[in-house]
Design a protein around this motif. Structure first.
Motif, PDB file in Angstrom:
ATOM      1  N   VAL A  92     -30.540-112.707 -38.225  1.00  0.00           N
ATOM      2  CA  VAL A  92     -30.866-113.808 -37.164  1.00  0.00           C
ATOM      3  C   VAL A  92     -29.938-113.800 -35.962  1.00  0.00           C
ATOM      4  O   VAL A  92     -30.331-114.324 -35.178  1.00  0.00           O
ATOM      5  CB  VAL A  92     -30.851-115.321 -37.903  1.00  0.00           C
ATOM      6  N   SER A 109     -46.055-113.776 -32.907  1.00  0.00           N
ATOM      7  CA  SER A 109     -46.360-115.242 -33.054  1.00  0.00           C
ATOM      8  C   SER A 109     -47.612-115.760 -31.903  1.00  0.00           C
ATOM      9  O   SER A 109     -48.437-116.104 -32.332  1.00  0.00           O
ATOM     10  CB  SER A 109     -45.095-116.088 -33.072  1.00  0.00           C
ATOM     11  N   MET A 167     -40.896-110.449 -32.452  1.00  0.00           N
ATOM     12  CA  MET A 167     -41.232-111.646 -33.351  1.00  0.00           C
ATOM     13  C   MET A 167     -42.083-112.752 -32.639  1.00  0.00           C
ATOM     14  O   MET A 167     -42.966-113.401 -32.891  1.00  0.00           O
ATOM     15  CB  MET A 167     -40.388-112.398 -34.043  1.00  0.00           C
ATOM     16  N   VAL A 204     -31.691-110.194 -31.563  1.00  0.00           N
ATOM     17  CA  VAL A 204     -33.430-110.411 -31.143  1.00  0.00           C
ATOM     18  C   VAL A 204     -34.101-109.087 -31.431  1.00  0.00           C
ATOM     19  O   VAL A 204     -33.858-108.099 -31.481  1.00  0.00           O
ATOM     20  CB  VAL A 204     -33.145-110.262 -29.385  1.00  0.00           C
ATOM     21  N   PRO A 205     -35.299-109.643 -32.480  1.00  0.00           N
ATOM     22  CA  PRO A 205     -36.059-108.417 -33.174  1.00  0.00           C
ATOM     23  C   PRO A 205     -36.764-107.531 -32.045  1.00  0.00           C
ATOM     24  O   PRO A 205     -37.506-108.112 -31.212  1.00  0.00           O
ATOM     25  CB  PRO A 205     -36.614-109.048 -34.090  1.00  0.00           C
ATOM     26  N   ASP A 206     -36.647-106.181 -32.215  1.00  0.00           N
ATOM     27  CA  ASP A 206     -37.571-105.443 -31.432  1.00  0.00           C
ATOM     28  C   ASP A 206     -38.873-105.043 -31.892  1.00  0.00           C
ATOM     29  O   ASP A 206     -39.674-104.238 -31.236  1.00  0.00           O
ATOM     30  CB  ASP A 206     -36.700-104.060 -30.833  1.00  0.00           C
ATOM     31  N   ALA A 250     -34.313-105.106 -28.493  1.00  0.00           N
ATOM     32  CA  ALA A 250     -33.365-105.593 -29.243  1.00  0.00           C
ATOM     33  C   ALA A 250     -32.120-105.952 -28.301  1.00  0.00           C
ATOM     34  O   ALA A 250     -31.806-105.271 -27.375  1.00  0.00           O
ATOM     35  CB  ALA A 250     -32.862-104.563 -30.361  1.00  0.00           C
ATOM     36  N   ALA A 299     -42.371-105.747 -34.504  1.00  0.00           N
ATOM     37  CA  ALA A 299     -43.058-106.389 -35.533  1.00  0.00           C
ATOM     38  C   ALA A 299     -44.494-105.864 -35.677  1.00  0.00           C
ATOM     39  O   ALA A 299     -45.157-105.140 -34.948  1.00  0.00           O
ATOM     40  CB  ALA A 299     -43.305-108.038 -34.844  1.00  0.00           C
ATOM     41  N   SER A 353     -38.186-110.586 -27.708  1.00  0.00           N
ATOM     42  CA  SER A 353     -38.347-110.749 -28.924  1.00  0.00           C
ATOM     43  C   SER A 353     -39.815-110.238 -29.481  1.00  0.00           C
ATOM     44  O   SER A 353     -40.854-110.924 -28.975  1.00  0.00           O
ATOM     45  CB  SER A 353     -38.292-112.106 -29.439  1.00  0.00           C
ATOM     46  N   GLY A 363     -41.593-107.896 -39.733  1.00  0.00           N
ATOM     47  CA  GLY A 363     -40.587-107.648 -38.462  1.00  0.00           C
ATOM     48  C   GLY A 363     -39.451-108.276 -38.666  1.00  0.00           C
ATOM     49  O   GLY A 363     -39.279-109.185 -39.647  1.00  0.00           O
ATOM     50  N   GLY A 364     -38.757-108.277 -37.533  1.00  0.00           N
ATOM     51  CA  GLY A 364     -37.449-109.207 -37.653  1.00  0.00           C
ATOM     52  C   GLY A 364     -36.259-108.560 -38.528  1.00  0.00           C
ATOM     53  O   GLY A 364     -36.665-107.650 -39.436  1.00  0.00           O
TER      54      GLY A 364
END
Ligand SMILES: [Zn+2]
Length: 413
Positions: free
Chosen positions: A263, A234, A230, A266-268, A216, A270, A228, A259-260
């Motif tokens: 905004v 992806s 996320m 930064v997501p840690d 994060a 998922a 990220s 997840g996430g």
């Protein structure tokens, strides 16, 4: 019909069970027994115990140990289950049959679909009426006819009613396998199609979760320090989807990404959830190898770790050997009841896959005729209430009379 005069009195006896069966089906449908509703499953089990008391069988309620699942926040959470019901009679008999079905439904305690409703005089709509509370009542009626007949002495039976089929029978799988090994053939009570067609070959299925961890960071002050989860998720999704068409006829369906959050972060964390269907054992092993390669690729991303949870819970169920012999025999019996028994392959799976994997030939759609299961349009055809009980009663009485096809008899060593 004259061919079965010796069984006829007990087949005819079933006619008088219609009203009681319909009443029970309506009241059982109104009891929510979603897989996660432990209290509802307890209530449903109490009803079943009362109804099955007439069979005078040895009865057990079996606790299932918790299992684990990946929660939406990436943590590992315990999964609780209802209990398995086991009824057993004459385990020493020369022929042994295993009858199974689940008493959970897909409808959660907060689902808007909770009550049965007659659509017309032959169609009942309601949660679980086809899948599979109608199947439980079909087992009860068929065994009740058998037990009244002189053919009961030639056959021993076990009934397993499990509380977790709709989430893959992860908790009850070991019990199903153990019981399957002790039986000569299996009768499972998922619904038949509306026209009476049974399920033949079935695909195997696995449910998986990939837990992805990154780092994060504040999106404004230190975006470049973040990693990220996320974005890695992806990448993972695209790689998994890319396996479609590369492993025989296997399919890879991404069902959900958790997840996430805000905004500006930064997501840690998922979680990618997906289902894989395979037609045979080769596809299964190749699919496992390919998934392992995807995990390795994601783990090479800087600052990212990915770990796989889940497995193939259902092996493919091919239509061959003893299973095919069982279907052909049941088609013959159906013919003598004026029932046209056909079957076709399906991508769906059920505990029939588990029984087949344990080596037990089985027919897994001996329940009521119906359709649109897993939706609020689920229905059964009421003229199948006694019709399907008669078919099962005839199978059981024939087996009890020693009239099993050679292919299904125990091979002597
Ligand atoms: Zn079912």
């Amino acid at each position: 019909m004259t061919k079965y005069t010796k069984f006829q009195p007990w087949l005819d006896w079933l006619d008088q069970r219609y009203d009681e069966t319909l009443d029970r089906l309506k009241s059982w449908s109104a009891i929510n027994s979603g897989t996660g509703n432990i209290e509802g499953l307890d209530r449903m089990r109490a009803e079943i115990l009362t109804a099955f008391a007439e069979l005078d069988a040895q009865t057990r309620e079996i606790d299932l140990p918790d299992t684990e699942a990946v929660a939406p926040d990436g943590s590992i959470a315990p999964v609780r289950y209802g209990k398995v019901l086991h009824f057993s009679k004459r385990p020493q008999a020369p022929v042994r049959v295993l009858l199974c079905i689940h008493y959970d439904t897909v409808f959660a305690i907060d689902s808007p679909f909770q009550t049965p409703r007659l659509i017309d005089e032959n169609t009942l709509n309601g949660p679980g009426v086809a899948d599979a509370k109608g199947g439980i009542l079909t087992i009860l009626n068929a065994l009740s006819a058998l037990e009244r007949s002189p053919f009961a002495n030639g056959i021993g039976w076990d009934v397993i009613l499990n509380p977790d089929e709709e989430t893959g029978s992860i908790g009850s799988a070991a019990i199903l396998a153990e019981q399957a090994r002790a039986a000569d053939f299996g009768m499972l009570y998922e619904p038949a199609l509306e026209d009476g067609t049974l399920a033949g070959a079935r695909k195997g299925s696995g449910n998986f979760s990939i837990r992805i961890k990154g780092r994060a960071a504040h999106a404004g002050r230190e975006f470049h320090a973040g990693r990220s989860a996320m974005v890695a998720a992806s990448d993972c999704v695209m790689r998994l989807d890319g396996l479609n068409g590369k492993v025989g006829k296997a399919t890879f369906n991404i069902g959900k990404i958790d997840g996430g959050g805000p905004v500006n972060v930064v997501p840690d964390t998922a979680v990618v959830r997906f289902n894989v269907r395979v037609s045979n054992h080769d596809e299964r092993h190749q699919a496992e190898d390919e998934i392992a390669k995807v995990i390795m690729a994601i783990n090479t991303r800087d600052g990212i770790t990915a770990e796989l949870h889940g497995r193939f819970g259902r092996a493919p169920k091919p239509m061959a050997g003893k299973t095919l012999a069982l279907f052909e025999w049941v088609r013959e019996l159906g013919h003598d009841l004026d029932l046209d028994i056909a079957w076709k392959a399906t991508g769906g799976c059920c505990d029939g896959n588990n029984l087949a994997e344990a080596g037990l030939p089985n027919i897994d759609t001996l329940g009521l005729r119906g359709g649109l299961i897993h939706s609020d349009q689920e229905f059964v055809k009421l003229d199948s209430l006694i019709e399907r009980a008669r078919l099962s009663a005839l199978i059981l009485m024939k087996a009890g009379a020693g009239d099993l096809p050679d292919a299904l008899k125990k091979t002597e060593i």
